[in-house]
Design an enzyme around this catalytic site. Structure first.
Site, mmCIF file in Angstrom:
data_model
loop_
_atom_site.group_PDB
_atom_site.id
_atom_site.type_symbol
_atom_site.label_atom_id
_atom_site.label_comp_id
_atom_site.label_asym_id
_atom_site.label_seq_id
_atom_site.Cartn_x
_atom_site.Cartn_y
_atom_site.Cartn_z
ATOM 1 C CB CYS A 26 -6.531 -28.575 20.360
ATOM 2 S SG CYS A 26 -4.975 -27.849 20.859
ATOM 3 C CD GLU A 85 -5.744 -29.002 27.545
ATOM 4 O OE1 GLU A 85 -6.225 -28.226 26.698
ATOM 5 O OE2 GLU A 85 -5.480 -28.693 28.698
HETATM 6 P P1 NDP Z 1 -8.206 -40.050 20.178
HETATM 7 O O1 NDP Z 1 -9.069 -39.655 21.293
HETATM 8 O O2 NDP Z 1 -8.633 -41.130 19.300
HETATM 9 O O3 NDP Z 1 -6.769 -40.427 20.721
HETATM 10 C C1 NDP Z 1 -6.072 -39.622 21.611
HETATM 11 C C2 NDP Z 1 -5.043 -40.449 22.332
HETATM 12 O O4 NDP Z 1 -5.700 -41.433 23.129
HETATM 13 C C3 NDP Z 1 -4.136 -41.216 21.395
HETATM 14 O O5 NDP Z 1 -2.842 -41.257 21.931
HETATM 15 C C4 NDP Z 1 -4.757 -42.590 21.387
HETATM 16 O O6 NDP Z 1 -3.852 -43.596 21.045
HETATM 17 C C5 NDP Z 1 -5.168 -42.695 22.830
HETATM 18 N N1 NDP Z 1 -6.124 -43.729 23.083
HETATM 19 C C6 NDP Z 1 -7.213 -44.067 22.373
HETATM 20 N N2 NDP Z 1 -7.849 -45.090 22.955
HETATM 21 C C7 NDP Z 1 -7.162 -45.393 24.064
HETATM 22 C C8 NDP Z 1 -7.290 -46.377 25.083
HETATM 23 N N3 NDP Z 1 -8.292 -47.231 25.070
HETATM 24 N N4 NDP Z 1 -6.376 -46.415 26.075
HETATM 25 C C9 NDP Z 1 -5.360 -45.558 26.100
HETATM 26 N N5 NDP Z 1 -5.177 -44.625 25.144
HETATM 27 C C10 NDP Z 1 -6.064 -44.535 24.149
HETATM 28 O O7 NDP Z 1 -7.901 -38.736 19.402
HETATM 29 P P2 NDP Z 1 -7.011 -38.514 18.107
HETATM 30 O O8 NDP Z 1 -5.646 -38.115 18.490
HETATM 31 O O9 NDP Z 1 -7.088 -39.655 17.156
HETATM 32 O O10 NDP Z 1 -7.783 -37.310 17.548
HETATM 33 C C11 NDP Z 1 -9.118 -37.511 17.224
HETATM 34 C C12 NDP Z 1 -9.944 -36.333 17.579
HETATM 35 O O11 NDP Z 1 -9.580 -35.741 18.821
HETATM 36 C C13 NDP Z 1 -9.817 -35.235 16.609
HETATM 37 O O12 NDP Z 1 -10.590 -35.495 15.493
HETATM 38 C C14 NDP Z 1 -10.290 -34.060 17.409
HETATM 39 O O13 NDP Z 1 -11.665 -33.976 17.341
HETATM 40 C C15 NDP Z 1 -9.868 -34.372 18.800
HETATM 41 N N6 NDP Z 1 -8.684 -33.637 19.212
HETATM 42 C C16 NDP Z 1 -8.845 -32.611 20.073
HETATM 43 C C17 NDP Z 1 -7.767 -31.902 20.516
HETATM 44 C C18 NDP Z 1 -7.929 -30.838 21.512
HETATM 45 O O14 NDP Z 1 -7.025 -30.563 22.299
HETATM 46 N N7 NDP Z 1 -9.052 -30.171 21.551
HETATM 47 C C19 NDP Z 1 -6.412 -32.167 20.026
HETATM 48 C C20 NDP Z 1 -6.354 -33.252 19.120
HETATM 49 C C21 NDP Z 1 -7.455 -33.978 18.777
HETATM 50 P P3 NDP Z 1 -3.897 -44.318 19.609
HETATM 51 O O15 NDP Z 1 -3.578 -43.282 18.605
HETATM 52 O O16 NDP Z 1 -2.851 -45.335 19.722
HETATM 53 O O17 NDP Z 1 -5.281 -44.851 19.459
#
Ligand code: NDP
Length: 674
Positions: free
Chosen positions: A295, A256
């Site tokens: 989201c 998602e």
């Molecule tokens: P990220 O993609 O940065 O992170 C999402 C998850 O992935 C977090 O738990 C993060 O952990 C993890 N993650 C990041 N890098 C890795 C890796 N290399 N290996 C394993 N896990 C990893 O998204 P954010 O939550 O920071 O949100 C940022 C953007 O995502 C928002 O600005 C928005 O645009 C989008 N978003 C979209 C949603 C949707 O459903 N449409 C919902 C929420 C966000 P960690 O925090 O520890 O880096």
């Protein structure tokens, strides 16, 4: 300072080397740290696969559903503690209700659906048996069994509780252990919730583990029975799903991600209609709830050209009433973004949108914050843009500013609105506010394939409608293209993502043994007393009662017709009935046959059968005329415990005529005492 720990292989692991600092969204002060490079990811995977999975798979779907309900009730009693922690994420009380109460409510719905829609068994049957041979001795059917690996859930920061529970509930109901990895920024709230669930003692060992901070190289060790469910940004999703190990082992990866959700004001919903006011209210709510970090939030607002000015004015008026400030204060309507980093990101994205659209409400350099330091917290005002030429624009259709930022764009006619909707290239949800069924149908045909959910609202549904942005556990959440191509929730569909569907083929008895549901053609047990005299626990699948036969007379048909008032010509008028291609002449009422069938199979004395609760899948297959006779075969098909006192028995009922042709077939449901 909070030490956000991981729960790995049955042990709590404090933060340590490699930990990241987490700042309050309100004060900017560091309040927690999470992560530890010493995390043993292989031990975690082993613990889930070898301890959690087997323990969960021993339970039936109903056992697991009851467990979910107990966990949900346990959390409900403790939700205030989660509220208190959650303020530092920038969320207000009404945001907590979406996240914390919404997450617990989702778990409750899965608990209830698991009891009502799944069997009290270990195998889920997907569809009816298929007869693959002429005589019915070789049959097929689809079954679903739990994956024997582990589900790794990687969640976004915006819903630290709902984001976890909406994935966890279907996973545990399926019988699969989970390793939850929340986004670090709000992981302290998730950690507190996980602690509660573990302390409850309601989950089997190994069913739930937690990674606070980095995931290390866990994904490199996943195998064919494991699954990943991700929520977050498209960039991270792409990076993670391209992991060669995941591809090599065909590990399921559901995503998602970014979504440029839109809302359309129907052409009929002009200023002055209830729909116009409803539209403005919905858009304002979606822009400001969770400070736009949802989201499903509305990013693109499509309105008929002639309504643009009216919508900007009405929306501006409502947005102006949004008090921004300390989320703990009662008067606050919108809190802060989750972090300074997220604020920077939102302002950068808003600037990109600003190159194609004029900002008509909200100025990030000039707004008021109540009860908090504007410069220390991650506050931004709601920002509304107007893009006059959405056909020429690009950024407004592909840039998600994950905050209270939306763009109004005009449409000429409905095909144009559909075209703009689809320019988002795949979204989680689109809403259409209209009181015109033709508009709803045209948008659906033109645009449904681009969206995971279409939400229609108008004067009729508005008092009960749950809101554009609310994913419901009953309905699918996910979307094509930009939204990630994943699918979650959707009732029992959501459970299937953690199960394997397998086609099984074999004799009726083999299928009966595997599925714990008697398959016609299988062995009939006929040497027992009448099954109505035997308790729920005594009767066995396949136990069968064969009734004597009974002739149907013309007098029976006429008596039934006059008694019930059903004097339809097929039963009463020989010539008219004959002229009908279905009938040889006057025939017995279908309901007469059902009544006679009951008369043939019941055992009338008080006994374990408590009530007849319904009838499913009724088919009349051959007409029965006066002079024909019928007999009934009644077989125990399936048994489901319902409560402490009784369970549901599903009987397979077949009515035969004197030539052994099937005249009718159905499933009868009764409640039987244990
Ligand atoms: P990220 O993609 O940065 O992170 C999402 C998850 O992935 C977090 O738990 C993060 O952990 C993890 N993650 C990041 N890098 C890795 C890796 N290399 N290996 C394993 N896990 C990893 O998204 P954010 O939550 O920071 O949100 C940022 C953007 O995502 C928002 O600005 C928005 O645009 C989008 N978003 C979209 C949603 C949707 O459903 N449409 C919902 C929420 C966000 P960690 O925090 O520890 O880096």
């Amino acid at each position: 300072m909070l030490d956000v720990q991981s729960f790995a292989a049955g042990q709590w692991l404090p933060s340590g080397a490699g930990a990241r600092n987490i700042a309050s969204a309100i004060t900017g002060d560091v309040i927690a740290q999470a992560g530890n490079d010493a995390l043993d990811v292989q031990a975690m995977l082993g613990h889930a696969r070898e301890v959690g999975g087997p323990a969960l798979r021993k339970l039936t779907f109903h056992d697991r559903a009851k467990m979910l309900k107990a966990v949900a009730l346990y959390l409900m009693e403790r939700k205030q503690a989660l509220y208190e922690l959650s303020y530092d994420t920038g969320a207000t009380l009404s945001d907590h209700k979406i996240d914390i109460d919404g997450g617990i409510g989702t778990m409750m719905v899965f608990a209830s659906k698991g009891r009502r829609e799944m069997p009290d068994a270990h195998v889920y049957l997907d569809g009816p048996p298929e007869q693959l041979g002429r005589a019915g001795d070789f049959m097929g059917r689809h079954i679903c069994t739990p994956l024997q690996g582990v589900a790794v859930h990687i969640n976004a920061f915006n819903f630290p509780v709902w984001g976890m529970l909406e994935k966890l509930a279907p996973t545990l109901l399926a019988g699969v252990p989970a390793i939850v990895k929340p986004a670090t920024a709000t992981s302290y709230v998730t950690e507190a919730c996980v602690r509660m669930m573990l302390e409850s003692g309601l989950l089997p060992k190994g069913a739930l583990q937690l990674v606070s901070g980095g995931l290390g190289d866990m994904l490199d060790h996943l195998e064919c029975q494991d699954a990943v469910a991700f929520t977050g940004s498209a960039d991270t999703a792409l990076m993670l799903r391209s992991n060669p190990k995941l591809m090599q082992h065909s590990v399921r990866f559901a995503s998602e991600q970014d979504s440029l959700n839109a809302s359309v004001l129907g052409p009929d919903a002009v200023a002055g209609t209830p729909e116009f006011d409803l539209f403005v209210k919905e858009v304002q709510r979606e822009m400001t709830a969770k400070a736009g970090q949802k989201c499903t939030a509305i990013r693109r607002i499509m309105v008929p050209e002639a309504q643009v000015d009216a919508v900007i004015a009405a929306l501006g008026e409502r947005l102006a009433k949004t008090t921004i400030g300390d989320p703990r204060a009662e008067a606050t309507r919108m809190g802060a973004l989750v972090s300074a980093g997220q604020k920077r990101d939102v302002l950068e994205k808003a600037a990109l949108i600003g190159a194609e659209a004029e900002r008509v409400f909200g100025n990030p350099d000039d707004f008021t914050v109540a009860g908090a330091d504007k410069d220390k917290g991650a506050f931004v005002p709601p920002m509304l843009f107007h893009c006059a030429d959405p056909d020429a624009a690009q950024r407004v259709h592909d840039t998600e500013a994950f905050g209270p930022v939306s763009t109004i764009m005009p449409y000429r006619d409905l095909p144009h609105a559909i075209d703009l909707l689809n320019k988002g290239k795949g979204s989680l949800v689109a809403s259409i506010i209209t009181n015109d069924g033709d508009v709803a149908r045209e948008v659906t045909m033109g645009s449904a394939a681009f969206h995971g959910r279409l939400y229609f609202n108008n004067r009729t549904s508005m008092s009960e409608a749950t809101g554009h942005g609310a994913p419901l556990p009953h309905m699918v959440h996910g979307g094509p293209g930009r939204a990630g191509g994943g699918e979650e929730l959707g009732g029992i569909r959501g459970v299937m993502h953690y199960m394997q569907r397998t086609a099984i083929q074999g004799s009726p008895d083999i299928l009966t043994s595997i599925g714990k549901q008697w398959v016609p053609g299988g062995t009939e047990i006929t040497d027992q007393a009448h099954p109505f005299t035997r308790t729920f626990n005594q009767i066995k699948l396949g136990e069968t009662f064969n009734s004597p036969s009974r002739e149907i007379t013309l007098e029976d048909i006429e008596t039934f017709a006059h008694f019930t008032g059903d004097t339809f010509y097929a039963h009463m008028d020989e010539d008219a009935a004959k002229a009908n291609p279905f009938f040889p002449g006057r025939v017995a009422h279908g309901y007469l046959l059902l009544s006679f069938a009951a008369g043939l199979f019941v055992q009338p004395d008080p006994g374990p059968v408590l009530a007849n609760t319904g009838l499913d899948n009724l088919r009349f297959m051959a007409p029965v005329a006066a002079g024909d006779s019928i007999r009934v075969r009644l077989s125990v098909k399936h048994k489901t415990p319902r409560n402490e006192e009784y369970g549901e028995v599903r009987w397979h009922v077949t009515l035969y005529n004197q030539n052994d042709e099937v005249a009718a077939e159905y499933e009868l449901l009764t409640m039987n005492a244990y």
